[in-house]
Design an enzyme around this catalytic site. Structure first.
Site, mmCIF file in Angstrom:
data_model
loop_
_atom_site.group_PDB
_atom_site.id
_atom_site.type_symbol
_atom_site.label_atom_id
_atom_site.label_comp_id
_atom_site.label_asym_id
_atom_site.label_seq_id
_atom_site.Cartn_x
_atom_site.Cartn_y
_atom_site.Cartn_z
ATOM 1 C CB CYS B 86 43.605 31.725 46.894
ATOM 2 S SG CYS B 86 43.643 31.526 45.112
ATOM 3 C CG HIS B 194 44.617 36.558 46.829
ATOM 4 N ND1 HIS B 194 45.424 35.618 47.432
ATOM 5 C CD2 HIS B 194 44.198 36.008 45.675
ATOM 6 C CE1 HIS B 194 45.490 34.537 46.657
ATOM 7 N NE2 HIS B 194 44.761 34.751 45.592
ATOM 8 C CD GLU B 196 46.669 37.110 50.438
ATOM 9 O OE1 GLU B 196 45.465 37.325 50.653
ATOM 10 O OE2 GLU B 196 47.059 36.283 49.578
#
Lengths: 84, 227
Positions: B86, B194, B196
């Site tokens: 990002c 994302h 994560e």
């Protein structure tokens, strides 16, 4: 003291969705003759007179930080300014 | 394997990144502040998402000039894995470590949802635990994720298999739905989605975990000898 006025514009090849939205709005308001809107940035720098070659300096700053030359073009004007 | 999670003023996915590495992968992770001048003790560098410096000027532009970025460049030259997610991706493009730039989404909206991603290249140190063509579900959250590059750069990306992830559907205007790319050497990955945030079923999905596992697997094969 020098006053530097920097104009940053999006390159022709890059779409400007913000500009398109503004144009759509202008059309709705009745300004049908508007054919294109491009949104850019305007920056002002005050640079002391003892600075190095101002022209070279501004170019360097534009290329290193102030603009992204992948998508933006810039031009600038240098004016004499009275220091406060 | 020891990861550095770089923290800039305005980073906000640093905790998720740390959690993914430390708690889900069981590897080492440390937060590293943006003014650090030494990353030599880390095996991998993670640039998290967020709004570094409030996205002033252009997203990633000011973070790019941080002291730590000179160290990130050294890590890239040393061949260490560097992952930018990002805002981390935006910083990597502004730093010139990845080609192209991220523009405003074509509909001008900040978009936050889970999207389908296609693994275009499973032969990178970031994706070896995926299968080519596999579709995974990963959350996105960005207002400026519209990947742009010129024709010559796009041809180069295609030729060198640098396009790693693409969106299953076009929603932000990215060129050819590009969601993530690597550098020519293959040790720097930038992506808008994302992974994560997708490391455990408890938080809605675990399709992102394989990305982190890929990095660790590659590193182990290269650095750990089995006597």
């Amino acid at each position: 003291m020098k006053k530097v006025k920097i104009y940053v514009t999006l390159r022709e090849s890059v779409l400007d969705p913000q500009g398109s939205a503004v144009m759509g709005s202008l059309h709705k308001m009745g300004y049908a003759e508007v054919e294109d809107v491009r949104i850019g940035k305007y920056l002002e720098l005050m640079i002391s007179d003892d600075a190095r070659d101002v022209d070279a300096l501004v170019n360097e700053m534009c290329q290193k930080l102030l603009t992204n030359t992948v998508i933006e073009d810039y031009r600038f004007e240098i004016e004499e300014a009275v220091s406060q | 394997m020891k990861f550095a999670v770089i923290v800039f003023p305005g980073s906000n996915c640093d905790l998720d990144m740390y959690h993914a590495v430390k708690d889900e992968l069981g590897e080492e992770a440390e937060y590293v502040w943006h003014d650090s001048t030494d990353l030599s003790g880390y095996d991998g560098i993670l640039l998290p998402g967020g709004f570094s410096y409030g996205d002033y000027l252009r997203c990633g532009a000011i973070a790019q000039s941080s002291a730590v970025m000179d160290e990130v460049k050294k890590a890239v030259e040393a061949g260490k894995p560097v992952l930018g997610i990002c805002n981390g991706f935006q910083i990597l493009t502004e730093a010139g470590l990845l080609p192209g730039v991220l523009l405003r989404n074509k509909n001008l909206k900040f978009m936050c949802k889970t999207v389908g991603l296609k693994v275009e290249n499973a032969n990178t140190l970031f994706t070896n635990e995926y299968v080519e063509g596999q579709e995974i579900q990963i959350p996105i959250a960005h207002g400026e994720g519209n990947y742009y590059c010129d024709d010559a750069t796009y041809e180069q990306l295609k030729q060198n298999n640098q396009i790693v992830f693409s969106y299953a559907d076009d929603f932000n205007g990215s060129r050819n739905n590009i969601a993530g790319i690597v550098n020519e050497r293959g040790n720097v990955l930038g992506m808008m989605p994302h992974p994560e945030r997708a490391v455990s079923e408890l938080i809605g999905g675990s399709d992102g975990l394989a990305l982190f596992k890929s990095i660790v697997k590659q590193w182990r094969e290269a650095n750990v000898s089995h006597a």
